[in-house]
Scaffold this active site. Structure first.
Site, PDB file in Angstrom:
ATOM      1  N   ARG A  25       0.829  -1.296  -0.047  1.00 11.90           N
ATOM      2  CA  ARG A  25      -0.105  -0.074  -0.006  1.00 11.90           C
ATOM      3  C   ARG A  25       1.040   1.400   0.065  1.00 11.90           C
ATOM      4  O   ARG A  25       0.284   2.427   0.508  1.00 11.90           O
ATOM      5  CB  ARG A  25      -1.008   0.021   1.106  1.00 11.90           C
ATOM      6  CG  ARG A  25      -2.035  -1.111   1.312  1.00 11.90           C
ATOM      7  CD  ARG A  25      -3.036  -0.812   0.240  1.00 11.90           C
ATOM      8  NE  ARG A  25      -4.308  -1.307   0.413  1.00 11.90           N
ATOM      9  CZ  ARG A  25      -5.392  -1.217   1.132  1.00 11.90           C
ATOM     10  NH1 ARG A  25      -5.516  -0.135   1.648  1.00 11.90           N
ATOM     11  NH2 ARG A  25      -6.489  -2.180   1.004  1.00 11.90           N
ATOM     12  N   ARG A  29      -3.255   6.926   1.009  1.00  8.07           N
ATOM     13  CA  ARG A  29      -3.604   8.314   1.687  1.00  8.07           C
ATOM     14  C   ARG A  29      -2.817   8.737   2.684  1.00  8.07           C
ATOM     15  O   ARG A  29      -2.967  10.167   3.109  1.00  8.07           O
ATOM     16  CB  ARG A  29      -5.096   7.961   2.419  1.00  8.07           C
ATOM     17  CG  ARG A  29      -6.188   7.666   1.366  1.00  8.07           C
ATOM     18  CD  ARG A  29      -7.236   7.002   2.170  1.00  8.07           C
ATOM     19  NE  ARG A  29      -6.921   5.774   2.508  1.00  8.07           N
ATOM     20  CZ  ARG A  29      -7.764   4.893   3.079  1.00  8.07           C
ATOM     21  NH1 ARG A  29      -9.008   5.415   3.310  1.00  8.07           N
ATOM     22  NH2 ARG A  29      -7.322   3.607   3.369  1.00  8.07           N
ATOM     23  N   ARG A  38      -6.575  11.658  -5.843  1.00  9.71           N
ATOM     24  CA  ARG A  38      -7.582  11.121  -5.559  1.00  9.71           C
ATOM     25  C   ARG A  38      -8.764  11.953  -5.580  1.00  9.71           C
ATOM     26  O   ARG A  38     -10.066  11.563  -6.037  1.00  9.71           O
ATOM     27  CB  ARG A  38      -7.495  10.623  -4.091  1.00  9.71           C
ATOM     28  CG  ARG A  38      -8.687   9.706  -3.572  1.00  9.71           C
ATOM     29  CD  ARG A  38      -9.094   8.376  -4.032  1.00  9.71           C
ATOM     30  NE  ARG A  38      -9.873   7.874  -3.324  1.00  9.71           N
ATOM     31  CZ  ARG A  38     -11.299   7.987  -3.632  1.00  9.71           C
ATOM     32  NH1 ARG A  38     -11.576   8.856  -4.523  1.00  9.71           N
ATOM     33  NH2 ARG A  38     -12.195   7.182  -2.853  1.00  9.71           N
ATOM     34  N   ASP A  75      -6.680  -2.419  -7.450  1.00 11.34           N
ATOM     35  CA  ASP A  75      -7.442  -3.068  -6.259  1.00 11.34           C
ATOM     36  C   ASP A  75      -7.557  -4.650  -6.605  1.00 11.34           C
ATOM     37  O   ASP A  75      -8.008  -5.020  -7.773  1.00 11.34           O
ATOM     38  CB  ASP A  75      -8.706  -2.369  -5.753  1.00 11.34           C
ATOM     39  CG  ASP A  75      -8.993  -2.869  -4.282  1.00 11.34           C
ATOM     40  OD1 ASP A  75      -8.176  -2.020  -3.504  1.00 11.34           O
ATOM     41  OD2 ASP A  75      -9.863  -3.646  -4.042  1.00 11.34           O
ATOM     42  N   TYR A 150     -15.463 -10.943   0.464  1.00  9.56           N
ATOM     43  CA  TYR A 150     -16.138  -9.650   0.049  1.00  9.56           C
ATOM     44  C   TYR A 150     -17.348  -9.894  -0.793  1.00  9.56           C
ATOM     45  O   TYR A 150     -18.296  -9.309  -0.688  1.00  9.56           O
ATOM     46  CB  TYR A 150     -15.203  -8.506  -0.584  1.00  9.56           C
ATOM     47  CG  TYR A 150     -14.226  -8.159   0.272  1.00  9.56           C
ATOM     48  CD1 TYR A 150     -14.087  -6.968   0.981  1.00  9.56           C
ATOM     49  CD2 TYR A 150     -12.749  -8.505   0.374  1.00  9.56           C
ATOM     50  CE1 TYR A 150     -13.289  -6.585   2.072  1.00  9.56           C
ATOM     51  CE2 TYR A 150     -11.934  -8.192   1.151  1.00  9.56           C
ATOM     52  CZ  TYR A 150     -12.255  -6.965   2.231  1.00  9.56           C
ATOM     53  OH  TYR A 150     -11.145  -6.772   2.972  1.00  9.56           O
TER      54      TYR A 150
HETATM   55  O1  CP3 Z   1       0.059   0.796  -3.137  1.00 10.37           O
HETATM   56  C1  CP3 Z   1      -0.374  -0.319  -3.257  1.00 10.37           C
HETATM   57  O2  CP3 Z   1      -0.122  -1.332  -2.698  1.00 10.37           O
HETATM   58  C2  CP3 Z   1      -1.181  -0.631  -4.568  1.00 10.37           C
HETATM   59  C3  CP3 Z   1      -2.737  -0.726  -4.588  1.00 10.37           C
HETATM   60  C4  CP3 Z   1      -3.331  -1.455  -3.794  1.00 10.37           C
HETATM   61  C5  CP3 Z   1      -4.819  -1.026  -3.251  1.00 10.37           C
HETATM   62  N1  CP3 Z   1      -5.436  -1.960  -2.873  1.00 10.37           N
HETATM   63  C6  CP3 Z   1      -5.160   0.302  -3.208  1.00 10.37           C
HETATM   64  C7  CP3 Z   1      -6.413   0.823  -2.352  1.00 10.37           C
HETATM   65  C8  CP3 Z   1      -3.438  -2.768  -3.407  1.00 10.37           C
HETATM   66  C9  CP3 Z   1      -2.063  -3.598  -3.486  1.00 10.37           C
HETATM   67  C10 CP3 Z   1      -4.663  -3.111  -2.743  1.00 10.37           C
HETATM   68  C11 CP3 Z   1      -4.828  -4.568  -2.273  1.00 10.37           C
HETATM   69  C12 CP3 Z   1      -6.103  -4.619  -1.462  1.00 10.37           C
HETATM   70  N2  CP3 Z   1      -7.300  -4.281  -1.546  1.00 10.37           N
HETATM   71  C13 CP3 Z   1      -6.331  -5.914  -0.518  1.00 10.37           C
HETATM   72  C14 CP3 Z   1      -5.162  -6.761  -0.052  1.00 10.37           C
HETATM   73  C15 CP3 Z   1      -4.158  -6.139   0.715  1.00 10.37           C
HETATM   74  C16 CP3 Z   1      -4.428  -5.753   2.103  1.00 10.37           C
HETATM   75  O3  CP3 Z   1      -4.280  -4.414   2.369  1.00 10.37           O
HETATM   76  O4  CP3 Z   1      -4.734  -6.513   2.856  1.00 10.37           O
HETATM   77  C17 CP3 Z   1      -7.458  -5.858   0.084  1.00 10.37           C
HETATM   78  C18 CP3 Z   1      -8.304  -6.654   1.082  1.00 10.37           C
HETATM   79  C19 CP3 Z   1      -8.304  -4.731  -0.633  1.00 10.37           C
HETATM   80  C20 CP3 Z   1      -9.430  -4.532  -0.446  1.00 10.37           C
HETATM   81  C21 CP3 Z   1      -9.852  -2.794  -0.191  1.00 10.37           C
HETATM   82  N3  CP3 Z   1      -9.520  -1.921  -0.985  1.00 10.37           N
HETATM   83  C22 CP3 Z   1     -10.225  -2.599   0.983  1.00 10.37           C
HETATM   84  C23 CP3 Z   1     -10.596  -3.254   2.185  1.00 10.37           C
HETATM   85  C24 CP3 Z   1     -10.267  -1.147   1.086  1.00 10.37           C
HETATM   86  C25 CP3 Z   1     -10.854  -0.041   2.081  1.00 10.37           C
HETATM   87  C26 CP3 Z   1     -10.001   0.092   3.112  1.00 10.37           C
HETATM   88  C27 CP3 Z   1      -9.004   1.100   2.944  1.00 10.37           C
HETATM   89  O5  CP3 Z   1      -7.672   1.103   3.017  1.00 10.37           O
HETATM   90  O6  CP3 Z   1      -9.818   2.029   2.901  1.00 10.37           O
HETATM   91  C28 CP3 Z   1      -9.670  -0.783  -0.297  1.00 10.37           C
HETATM   92  C29 CP3 Z   1      -9.567   0.631  -0.775  1.00 10.37           C
HETATM   93  C30 CP3 Z   1      -8.300   1.049  -1.570  1.00 10.37           C
HETATM   94  N4  CP3 Z   1      -7.385   0.165  -2.135  1.00 10.37           N
HETATM   95  C31 CP3 Z   1      -7.537   2.185  -1.080  1.00 10.37           C
HETATM   96  C32 CP3 Z   1      -6.362   2.252  -1.726  1.00 10.37           C
HETATM   97  C33 CP3 Z   1      -5.148   3.163  -1.717  1.00 10.37           C
HETATM   98  C34 CP3 Z   1      -7.871   3.274  -0.283  1.00 10.37           C
HETATM   99  C35 CP3 Z   1      -9.228   3.922  -0.744  1.00 10.37           C
HETATM  100  C36 CP3 Z   1      -9.189   5.374  -1.209  1.00 10.37           C
HETATM  101  O7  CP3 Z   1      -8.075   5.888  -1.675  1.00 10.37           O
HETATM  102  O8  CP3 Z   1     -10.234   5.945  -1.051  1.00 10.37           O
END
Ligand code: CP3
Length: 343
Positions: A25, A29, A38, A75, A150
């Protein structure tokens, strides 16, 4: 910095010191420049599907910190989105989608998936053309179990009770869902590799809620199936598998999934990590809260990992994603600590 791809060397089983570093990640943010883009992008999925913007946020942490790997900005839930599960991301609520049942699983149709995800492949190819050669470009997907949690609940839950319950009540439908997700994920990872990804990571973020039997069936089985399919088509593909919370089950995971490296979360004891490292590369495993804390807590956490795992094939990373409250200055401290370490 040398022009060799250190991450690729480690994935090939070599020990490199100081180890290469990237953070799960790393685009997100905690970076003000990410929050800017964003805001402009509209919805979160719009950001994932707009190659120029997705490329920009992927590059942000590389410019700031010079990480050894860039991870494609996308994602894991783009696959359910491609399956028309009405995926949405709402501020403060995380991902939402239409919960699926056995009848819905029987109707799933993955034929159009790669078409739908074409913008992601375009992002990969733009990135590979832009990144310095020494920076490894990582693609990724979610493991079928984690993606299914999910899809079943329709949202995130603290313990994935809905998916665990569904798996006991409707084992056949659940197996069919996981097999479909494994096949589609393999196609998706192959497409990313063909577009220019150097290596890929499979995220099983919810592996830790499974019992022993279920871990074999729902985490190991489908992950192994993805890796077999990808390696059959791309024998040189390098794959990192991350099963968060799997604990001592990581021994069988390492033996059976066939990954080139396995990810360790921060609860994995470093001595056990060292045992796992005897069979191949490991990645991890700093507690993301040490990055929030900074100072001595951060330095001590880094030093302990380098001390125990720095002698073998290691990709330095966190034990899970960096959190939005992390101070970007603390990431600078972390990277400097790793890069100036001596053995
Ligand atoms: O920088 C990176 O790692 C690349 C991008 C990336 C994102 N999600 C961007 C993201 C990667 C590799 C993921 C993987 C992901 N997404 C996983 C597996 C890894 C982990 O963290 O467990 C999972 C379970 C998800 C599903 C997911 N996406 C959730 C549960 C959420 C909401 C929780 C949160 O952190 O807000 C997301 C949204 C998400 N994916 C964000 C980002 C940067 C935040 C949303 C935003 O910017 O508004």
């Amino acid at each position: 910095m040398s022009d060799e791809r250190k991450v690729m060397k480690v994935l090939g089983g070599e020990s490199v010191f100081p180890p290469p570093i990237w953070l799960m990640r790393q685009a997100g943010r905690y970076l003000p420049e990410y929050r800017e883009v964003r805001k402009k992008a509209g919805g979160f999925l719009d950001l994932c599907y707009t190659p120029k913007l997705a490329m920009e946020v992927t590059l942000q942490p590389i410019r700031r910190y010079g990480f050894d790997a860039a991870i494609l900005f996308s994602d894991i839930l783009v696959i359910p989105d491609a399956l028309k599960r009405d995926v949405r991301f709402e501020e403060g609520r995380g991902p939402l989608m239409a919960p699926i049942d056995a009848a819905g699983i029987a109707r799933l149709d993955g034929k159009n998936m790669l078409n739908h995800l074409e913008p992601v492949m375009e992002t990969v190819s733009l990135l590979r053309g832009t990144l310095p050669t020494e920076t490894t470009l990582l693609g990724f997907c979610g493991a079928p179990w984690t993606v299914a949690t999910y899809m079943i609940a329709g949202h995130g839950t603290p313990d994935q009770a809905p998916a665990r319950l569904f798996a006991y009540r409707e084992p056949e439908a659940f197996d069919a869902l996981l097999q479909l997700l494994a096949d589609l994920s393999a196609d998706y990872l192959c497409a990313q590799i063909e577009a220019g990804a150097d290596a890929v990571q499979i995220f099983d973020s919810w592996a830790g809620v499974l019992g022993e039997t279920e871990f074999e069936r729902y985490s190991i089985g489908p992950t192994r199936s993805i890796i077999e399919q990808v390696k059959k088509r791309h024998p040189k593909a390098r794959i990192i598998a991350f099963a968060k919370g799997a604990g001592t089950l990581l021994s069988t995971y390492r033996e059976k999934v066939g990954a080139d490296a396995i990810g360790l979360d921060w609860s994995v004891p470093l001595d056990f990590g060292r045992t796992l490292q005897q069979q191949g590369a490991v990645q991890g495993n700093l507690d993301p809260m040490r990055v929030v804390a900074g100072g001595k807590a951060l330095d001590e956490g880094v030093d302990a990992i380098l001390d125990k795992l720095g002698g073998g094939p290691l990709i330095f990373n966190l034990g899970h994603g960096i959190t939005p409250q992390a101070d970007p200055e603390h990431v600078t401290q972390l990277v400097n600590r790793v890069r100036t370490a001596s053995q």
